[in-house]
Design a protein around this motif. Structure first.
Motif, PDB file in Angstrom:
ATOM      1  N   ILE A 116       0.853  -1.186   0.000  1.00 30.02           N
ATOM      2  CA  ILE A 116       0.000   0.000   0.000  1.00 30.02           C
ATOM      3  C   ILE A 116       0.891   1.239   0.000  1.00 30.02           C
ATOM      4  CG2 ILE A 116      -1.731   1.301   1.295  1.00 30.02           C
ATOM      5  CD1 ILE A 116      -2.762  -1.354   2.389  1.00 30.02           C
ATOM      6  N   GLN A 117       0.844   1.989  -1.069  1.00 33.27           N
ATOM      7  CA  GLN A 117       1.711   3.156  -1.225  1.00 33.27           C
ATOM      8  C   GLN A 117       0.941   4.428  -0.864  1.00 33.27           C
ATOM      9  OE1 GLN A 117       3.285   2.921  -5.204  1.00 33.27           O
ATOM     10  NE2 GLN A 117       4.603   1.186  -4.716  1.00 33.27           N
ATOM     11  N   LEU A 118       0.631   4.536   0.417  1.00 37.45           N
ATOM     12  CA  LEU A 118      -0.059   5.708   0.934  1.00 37.45           C
ATOM     13  C   LEU A 118       0.701   6.221   2.147  1.00 37.45           C
ATOM     14  CD1 LEU A 118      -3.768   4.436   0.790  1.00 37.45           C
ATOM     15  CD2 LEU A 118      -2.722   6.120  -0.724  1.00 37.45           C
ATOM     16  N   ALA A 119       0.579   7.508   2.412  1.00 39.35           N
ATOM     17  CA  ALA A 119       1.268   8.092   3.559  1.00 39.35           C
ATOM     18  C   ALA A 119       0.689   7.557   4.859  1.00 39.35           C
ATOM     19  CB  ALA A 119       1.131   9.618   3.520  1.00 39.35           C
ATOM     20  N   ASP A 120       1.553   7.410   5.847  1.00 38.44           N
ATOM     21  CA  ASP A 120       1.119   6.937   7.172  1.00 38.44           C
ATOM     22  C   ASP A 120       0.512   8.112   7.943  1.00 38.44           C
ATOM     23  OD1 ASP A 120       0.700   5.367   9.398  1.00 38.44           O
ATOM     24  OD2 ASP A 120       2.759   5.580  10.140  1.00 38.44           O
ATOM     25  N   ALA A 121      -0.639   8.547   7.498  1.00 40.61           N
ATOM     26  CA  ALA A 121      -1.290   9.725   8.075  1.00 40.61           C
ATOM     27  C   ALA A 121      -2.281   9.303   9.153  1.00 40.61           C
ATOM     28  CB  ALA A 121      -2.010  10.508   6.990  1.00 40.61           C
ATOM     29  N   ALA A 122      -2.706  10.268   9.951  1.00 42.22           N
ATOM     30  CA  ALA A 122      -3.759  10.029  10.932  1.00 42.22           C
ATOM     31  C   ALA A 122      -5.082   9.835  10.198  1.00 42.22           C
ATOM     32  CB  ALA A 122      -3.867  11.200  11.900  1.00 42.22           C
ATOM     33  N   VAL A 123      -5.855   8.829  10.615  1.00 39.75           N
ATOM     34  CA  VAL A 123      -7.128   8.521   9.967  1.00 39.75           C
ATOM     35  C   VAL A 123      -8.227   8.408  11.022  1.00 39.75           C
ATOM     36  CG1 VAL A 123      -6.135   7.383   7.954  1.00 39.75           C
ATOM     37  CG2 VAL A 123      -6.572   6.045  10.020  1.00 39.75           C
ATOM     38  N   SER A 124      -9.464   8.598  10.571  1.00 37.05           N
ATOM     39  CA  SER A 124     -10.641   8.491  11.450  1.00 37.05           C
ATOM     40  C   SER A 124     -11.516   7.356  10.939  1.00 37.05           C
ATOM     41  CB  SER A 124     -11.415   9.811  11.461  1.00 37.05           C
ATOM     42  OG  SER A 124     -10.611  10.866  11.919  1.00 37.05           O
ATOM     43  N   PRO A 125     -11.225   6.116  11.343  1.00 38.43           N
ATOM     44  CA  PRO A 125     -11.958   4.969  10.815  1.00 38.43           C
ATOM     45  C   PRO A 125     -13.392   4.908  11.344  1.00 38.43           C
ATOM     46  CG  PRO A 125     -10.225   4.266  12.344  1.00 38.43           C
ATOM     47  CD  PRO A 125     -10.205   5.741  12.306  1.00 38.43           C
ATOM     48  N   VAL A 126     -14.238   4.204  10.599  1.00 33.62           N
ATOM     49  CA  VAL A 126     -15.604   3.924  11.044  1.00 33.62           C
ATOM     50  C   VAL A 126     -15.865   2.432  10.906  1.00 33.62           C
ATOM     51  CG1 VAL A 126     -16.520   6.208  10.496  1.00 33.62           C
ATOM     52  CG2 VAL A 126     -16.573   4.403   8.754  1.00 33.62           C
ATOM     53  N   GLU A 127     -16.764   1.941  11.738  1.00 35.90           N
ATOM     54  CA  GLU A 127     -17.188   0.540  11.684  1.00 35.90           C
ATOM     55  C   GLU A 127     -18.650   0.505  11.283  1.00 35.90           C
ATOM     56  OE1 GLU A 127     -15.843  -2.995  14.415  1.00 35.90           O
ATOM     57  OE2 GLU A 127     -17.609  -2.055  15.324  1.00 35.90           O
ATOM     58  N   VAL A 128     -19.027  -0.528  10.549  1.00 30.96           N
ATOM     59  CA  VAL A 128     -20.361  -0.610   9.957  1.00 30.96           C
ATOM     60  C   VAL A 128     -21.199  -1.669  10.667  1.00 30.96           C
ATOM     61  CG1 VAL A 128     -21.635  -1.078   7.829  1.00 30.96           C
ATOM     62  CG2 VAL A 128     -19.412   0.055   7.725  1.00 30.96           C
ATOM     63  N   ARG A 129     -22.474  -1.332  10.898  1.00 30.86           N
ATOM     64  CA  ARG A 129     -23.464  -2.314  11.339  1.00 30.86           C
ATOM     65  C   ARG A 129     -24.565  -2.336  10.296  1.00 30.86           C
ATOM     66  NH1 ARG A 129     -22.775  -6.326  14.587  1.00 30.86           N
ATOM     67  NH2 ARG A 129     -25.002  -6.304  15.092  1.00 30.86           N
ATOM     68  N   CYS A 130     -24.985  -3.542   9.912  1.00 30.72           N
ATOM     69  CA  CYS A 130     -25.908  -3.694   8.798  1.00 30.72           C
ATOM     70  C   CYS A 130     -27.254  -4.259   9.232  1.00 30.72           C
ATOM     71  CB  CYS A 130     -25.318  -4.640   7.752  1.00 30.72           C
ATOM     72  SG  CYS A 130     -23.775  -4.080   7.041  1.00 30.72           S
ATOM     73  N   THR A 131     -28.242  -3.992   8.395  1.00 29.13           N
ATOM     74  CA  THR A 131     -29.517  -4.685   8.438  1.00 29.13           C
ATOM     75  C   THR A 131     -29.699  -5.310   7.056  1.00 29.13           C
ATOM     76  OG1 THR A 131     -30.406  -2.992   9.918  1.00 29.13           O
ATOM     77  CG2 THR A 131     -31.985  -4.421   8.836  1.00 29.13           C
ATOM     78  N   PRO A 132     -29.755  -6.632   6.918  1.00 33.87           N
ATOM     79  CA  PRO A 132     -29.718  -7.627   7.995  1.00 33.87           C
ATOM     80  C   PRO A 132     -28.288  -7.911   8.463  1.00 33.87           C
ATOM     81  CG  PRO A 132     -29.858  -8.718   5.875  1.00 33.87           C
ATOM     82  CD  PRO A 132     -29.925  -7.246   5.590  1.00 33.87           C
ATOM     83  N   ASP A 133     -28.185  -8.591   9.604  1.00 32.19           N
ATOM     84  CA  ASP A 133     -26.870  -8.919  10.154  1.00 32.19           C
ATOM     85  C   ASP A 133     -26.074  -9.849   9.248  1.00 32.19           C
ATOM     86  OD1 ASP A 133     -27.225  -7.341  12.329  1.00 32.19           O
ATOM     87  OD2 ASP A 133     -27.763  -8.945  13.707  1.00 32.19           O
ATOM     88  N   GLY A 134     -26.776 -10.563   8.350  1.00 32.78           N
ATOM     89  CA  GLY A 134     -26.104 -11.548   7.510  1.00 32.78           C
ATOM     90  C   GLY A 134     -25.239 -10.955   6.420  1.00 32.78           C
TER      91      GLY A 134
END
Length: 263
Positions: free
Chosen positions: A124-142
């Motif tokens: 991965i050729q990207l700068a090691d910058a600060a990031v603000s990740p998000v996590e996903v919850r879905c409907t349906p859970d499957g």
């Protein structure tokens, strides 16, 4: 006068209430603007120092070129997987990109391999910058997107791992007026099938993936290369029998990519 039987809330309860409120604030039903839009997979990144656990090859045609749409209604990847409807997004702690990736793809302890891979290990050729990740919850859970994470290290790049497998998808932002690209010049499309492919970013992406999978399989065919070339010509004939049926064309190309990658 204060009621004699009314107690003041304890500091602990107050802290818990504030914490719960903050947690509720961190979960949003609206997709963050940083991840909204249409994206295209431009790299399938795998840990080059952990080949034993590969489920996909680097830049695997089964995932390369796929189109991802993220909006408030859902998360849709055109690989035939189940859509994530009405997604909820939870903000994760701000982190440096390399540390975030290293934590999520930690390796078993080994004398010659560090526990945490680096961005370079994934190519991965990207700068090691600060990031603000998000996590996903879905409907349906499957949905395979349930518990997936997304990171946007820049305005035109998104990283994700949507099904828990050991790879990182690197995607680029697709602009609204961007021309569609197939494995052949769309300006010279002469048949109804080619014109149908060139009218769909999804079909054009699969067309490029078939070409990439064929290039992958041909040198591995060895003495069977002639047979492989013949089978490719036969497949093109069966694909063309779909005519302008978009579903038929997509299914035919997905199946062919899988066949070629198993050569």
């Amino acid at each position: 006068m204060r009621h004699p039987y009314r107690r003041r809330p304890s500091l602990r309860l107050l802290a818990l209430s504030i914490g719960c409120f903050a947690l509720m604030q961190a979960v949003a039903a609206t997709a963050p603007t940083t991840v909204q839009g249409r994206w295209e997979v431009v790299q399938v990144a795998v840990d080059h120092r952990d080949q034993a656990h590969w489920q996909y090859f680097p830049d695997d045609p089964r995932l390369l070129g796929r189109q991802l749409v993220v909006d408030d209604a859902g998360i849709r990847l055109d690989d035939g997987s189940r859509t994530c409807d009405a997604p909820a997004f939870t903000a994760l702690p701000v982190d440096k990109l390399q540390h975030f990736i290293g934590d999520r793809f930690a390796r078993p302890e080994s004398f010659d391999t560090p526990a945490q891979p680096t961005l370079a290990d994934f190519g991965i050729q990207l700068a090691d910058a600060a990031v603000s990740p998000v996590e996903v919850r879905c409907t349906p859970d499957g949905s395979p997107w349930n518990n997936a994470w997304m990171v946007t290290p820049s305005a035109d790049r998104l990283l994700t791992n949507y099904d828990g497998s050991g790879y990182v998808l690197v995607l680029r932002k697709v602009e609204s007026q961007e021309p569609i690209r197939a494995s052949f010049p769309c300006a010279k499309a002469h048949s109804a099938v080619e014109r149908t492919i060139c009218a769909s970013a999804t079909l054009a992406g699969y067309d490029r993936s078939v070409a990439a999978a064929y290039r992958f399989a041909l040198p591995r065919a060895g003495d069977d290369a002639t047979t492989l070339r013949q089978s490719q010509r036969q497949w093109i004939g069966s694909r063309d029998a779909c005519g302008t049926d978009v579903h038929c064309l997509g299914e035919s190309m997905r199946d062919r990519i899988d066949e070629l990658m198993q050569q």
